[in-house]
Design a protein around this motif. Structure first.
Motif, PDB file in Angstrom:
ATOM      1  N   UNK A  35       0.755  -1.208  -0.004  1.00 34.31           N
ATOM      2  CA  UNK A  35      -0.050   0.229   0.084  1.00 34.31           C
ATOM      3  C   UNK A  35       0.693   1.244  -0.054  1.00 34.31           C
ATOM      4  N   UNK A  36       1.879   1.212   0.652  1.00 31.58           N
ATOM      5  CA  UNK A  36       2.724   2.386   0.852  1.00 31.58           C
ATOM      6  C   UNK A  36       3.449   2.727  -0.371  1.00 31.58           C
ATOM      7  N   UNK A  37       3.835   1.598  -1.113  1.00 33.00           N
ATOM      8  CA  UNK A  37       4.671   1.653  -2.188  1.00 33.00           C
ATOM      9  C   UNK A  37       3.813   2.360  -3.484  1.00 33.00           C
ATOM     10  N   UNK A  38       2.494   1.844  -3.433  1.00 31.21           N
ATOM     11  CA  UNK A  38       1.458   2.232  -4.566  1.00 31.21           C
ATOM     12  C   UNK A  38       1.289   3.783  -4.250  1.00 31.21           C
ATOM     13  N   UNK A  39       1.067   3.888  -3.195  1.00 31.89           N
ATOM     14  CA  UNK A  39       0.601   5.425  -2.566  1.00 31.89           C
ATOM     15  C   UNK A  39       1.673   6.321  -2.936  1.00 31.89           C
ATOM     16  N   UNK A  40       2.963   6.058  -2.361  1.00 30.69           N
ATOM     17  CA  UNK A  40       4.091   6.967  -2.638  1.00 30.69           C
ATOM     18  C   UNK A  40       4.514   7.139  -4.000  1.00 30.69           C
ATOM     19  N   UNK A  41       4.605   6.279  -4.785  1.00 32.93           N
ATOM     20  CA  UNK A  41       4.896   6.098  -6.464  1.00 32.93           C
ATOM     21  C   UNK A  41       3.960   7.437  -6.987  1.00 32.93           C
ATOM     22  N   UNK A  42       2.983   7.729  -6.500  1.00 29.12           N
ATOM     23  CA  UNK A  42       2.151   9.015  -7.067  1.00 29.12           C
ATOM     24  C   UNK A  42       2.765  10.196  -6.738  1.00 29.12           C
ATOM     25  N   UNK A  43       3.370  10.096  -5.814  1.00 32.17           N
ATOM     26  CA  UNK A  43       4.003  11.618  -5.490  1.00 32.17           C
ATOM     27  C   UNK A  43       5.062  12.178  -6.220  1.00 32.17           C
ATOM     28  N   UNK A  44       5.564  13.417  -6.172  1.00 36.02           N
ATOM     29  CA  UNK A  44       6.745  13.722  -6.804  1.00 36.02           C
ATOM     30  C   UNK A  44       7.938  12.937  -6.729  1.00 36.02           C
ATOM     31  N   UNK A  45       8.729  12.585  -7.522  1.00 35.68           N
ATOM     32  CA  UNK A  45       9.805  11.573  -7.261  1.00 35.68           C
ATOM     33  C   UNK A  45      10.532  12.110  -6.047  1.00 35.68           C
ATOM     34  N   UNK A  46      11.046  13.180  -5.830  1.00 36.77           N
ATOM     35  CA  UNK A  46      12.228  13.708  -4.825  1.00 36.77           C
ATOM     36  C   UNK A  46      11.519  13.696  -3.292  1.00 36.77           C
ATOM     37  N   UNK A  47      10.115  13.386  -3.375  1.00 37.84           N
ATOM     38  CA  UNK A  47       9.409  13.217  -2.076  1.00 37.84           C
ATOM     39  C   UNK A  47       9.000  11.646  -1.727  1.00 37.84           C
ATOM     40  N   UNK A  48       9.255  10.785  -2.708  1.00 41.98           N
ATOM     41  CA  UNK A  48       8.707   9.515  -2.450  1.00 41.98           C
ATOM     42  C   UNK A  48       9.494   8.911  -1.436  1.00 41.98           C
ATOM     43  N   UNK A  49      10.844   8.780  -1.339  1.00 42.07           N
ATOM     44  CA  UNK A  49      11.658   8.158  -0.317  1.00 42.07           C
ATOM     45  C   UNK A  49      11.332   8.775   0.920  1.00 42.07           C
ATOM     46  N   UNK A  50      11.215   9.868   1.223  1.00 38.46           N
ATOM     47  CA  UNK A  50      10.869  10.562   2.393  1.00 38.46           C
ATOM     48  C   UNK A  50       9.507  10.137   2.878  1.00 38.46           C
ATOM     49  N   UNK A 190       2.421  -3.185 -15.021  1.00 33.97           N
ATOM     50  CA  UNK A 190       1.473  -4.149 -14.948  1.00 33.97           C
ATOM     51  C   UNK A 190       1.415  -4.832 -13.608  1.00 33.97           C
ATOM     52  N   UNK A 191       2.448  -4.394 -12.851  1.00 36.87           N
ATOM     53  CA  UNK A 191       2.556  -5.109 -11.469  1.00 36.87           C
ATOM     54  C   UNK A 191       1.783  -4.272 -10.626  1.00 36.87           C
ATOM     55  N   UNK A 192       1.574  -2.912 -10.838  1.00 37.79           N
ATOM     56  CA  UNK A 192       0.795  -1.899 -10.153  1.00 37.79           C
ATOM     57  C   UNK A 192      -0.788  -2.461 -10.095  1.00 37.79           C
ATOM     58  N   UNK A 193      -1.122  -3.076 -11.350  1.00 40.87           N
ATOM     59  CA  UNK A 193      -2.693  -3.683 -11.163  1.00 40.87           C
ATOM     60  C   UNK A 193      -2.850  -4.994 -10.305  1.00 40.87           C
ATOM     61  N   UNK A 194      -1.606  -5.657 -10.417  1.00 43.56           N
ATOM     62  CA  UNK A 194      -1.540  -6.842  -9.643  1.00 43.56           C
ATOM     63  C   UNK A 194      -1.537  -6.496  -8.162  1.00 43.56           C
ATOM     64  N   UNK A 195      -0.708  -5.537  -7.969  1.00 45.25           N
ATOM     65  CA  UNK A 195      -0.602  -4.893  -6.380  1.00 45.25           C
ATOM     66  C   UNK A 195      -1.995  -4.633  -5.752  1.00 45.25           C
ATOM     67  N   UNK A 196      -2.607  -3.733  -6.624  1.00 44.96           N
ATOM     68  CA  UNK A 196      -4.007  -3.211  -6.429  1.00 44.96           C
ATOM     69  C   UNK A 196      -4.897  -4.427  -6.264  1.00 44.96           C
ATOM     70  N   UNK A 197      -4.854  -5.463  -6.929  1.00 45.00           N
ATOM     71  CA  UNK A 197      -5.685  -6.637  -6.749  1.00 45.00           C
ATOM     72  C   UNK A 197      -5.268  -7.314  -5.622  1.00 45.00           C
ATOM     73  N   UNK A 198      -4.147  -7.307  -4.904  1.00 48.81           N
ATOM     74  CA  UNK A 198      -3.908  -7.693  -3.852  1.00 48.81           C
ATOM     75  C   UNK A 198      -4.332  -6.895  -2.889  1.00 48.81           C
TER      76      UNK A 198
END
Length: 247
Positions: A35-50, A190-198
């Motif tokens: 959940x955290x990975x999918x959600x943070x990947x939508x943020x600006x790239x410089x803010x994702x890791x933080x 395609x992994x995003x859709x699989x993860x959302x299915x999870x």
């Protein structure tokens, strides 16, 4: 206190409980990490890791805080009221609310990927404002998964030090795996859709658990592992076709 710790360190049963609990806490943390990975990947790239580190850090703080109130956490399983003969506890209500949130969030994300909104609706202002929203959503799911995680720990051992070590170890593994997992999801759409299915599956399981229908975790993770294996084979097949076209 020292005698207690020495006895704990020299007890084979304690080490077995610790190893088992660490594995279970790591497995339970996978849900939160996806959940955290999918959600943070939508943020600006410089803010994702933080944002990922902050989300996982909050998970650690919540779990350690809950461990400090173990006696209260145990009472969360005490029924508050009954509906059609089934008693609902605070734990059940938390799981149902978290499951509904997860299902709604995953459904919305799937709809966005299947029918994306125009690009102009997702400009800089939307991205900046979504940082606070992402943290708030991560905090909600952290609470749900933390309660479930601590109740699992309490059910497996009575020793607080073992619970603390298991929780810290599991969150450390999450912290180390967060960036590689998020980058992998980002590189493979395609992994995003699989993860959302999870996430849909996990949310539905939380709701069922809240209503007293306990689906064995082994079935859930076996289904997720099989789906991931199939997706891995698909990725290998696509890579092989690209090499043939290039060659």
């Amino acid at each position: 206190m020292l005698d207690y710790l020495v006895a704990l360190l020299t007890s084979p049963e304690a080490w077995i409980a610790l190893a088992t609990l660490v594995v279970m806490e790591v497995v339970l943390g996978i849900d939160n990490l996806i959940f955290i990975s999918i959600l943070t990947n939508k943020l600006p790239e410089d803010r994702r890791a933080g944002a990922r580190r902050l989300g996982i850090g909050m998970a650690l703080i919540l779990r350690l805080a809950l461990l400090g109130t173990v006696a209260y956490i145990v009472q969360l399983t005490t029924p508050l009221f009954s509906v059609f003969g089934h008693g609902f506890s605070w734990r059940d209500l938390i799981l149902i609310a978290g499951g509904l949130f997860l299902v709604a969030k995953a459904t919305r994300e799937i709809h966005h990927h299947v029918d994306p909104a125009p690009a102009e609706e997702h400009g800089a202002d939307a991205a900046i404002n979504s940082v606070g929203t992402a943290i708030a959503q991560i905090l909600v799911l952290d609470l749900v998964f933390s309660v479930d995680s601590i109740i699992t720990a309490v059910g497996m051992t009575d020793h607080i030090p073992i619970m603390v070590i298991a929780v810290v170890t599991a969150v450390t593994v999450m912290l180390l795996a967060a960036d590689p997992l998020a980058n992998f999801i980002e590189r493979n759409p395609t992994v995003v859709m699989l993860a959302l299915g999870f996430l849909l599956l996990i949310g539905t399981t939380l709701i069922a658990d809240g209503f007293g229908v306990h689906v064995p975790k082994g079935y859930i993770y076996a289904a997720m592992a099989f789906s991931a294996l199939v997706e891995g084979l698909n990725m290998m097949a696509r890579r092989a076709r690209r090499k043939v076209r290039v060659g």
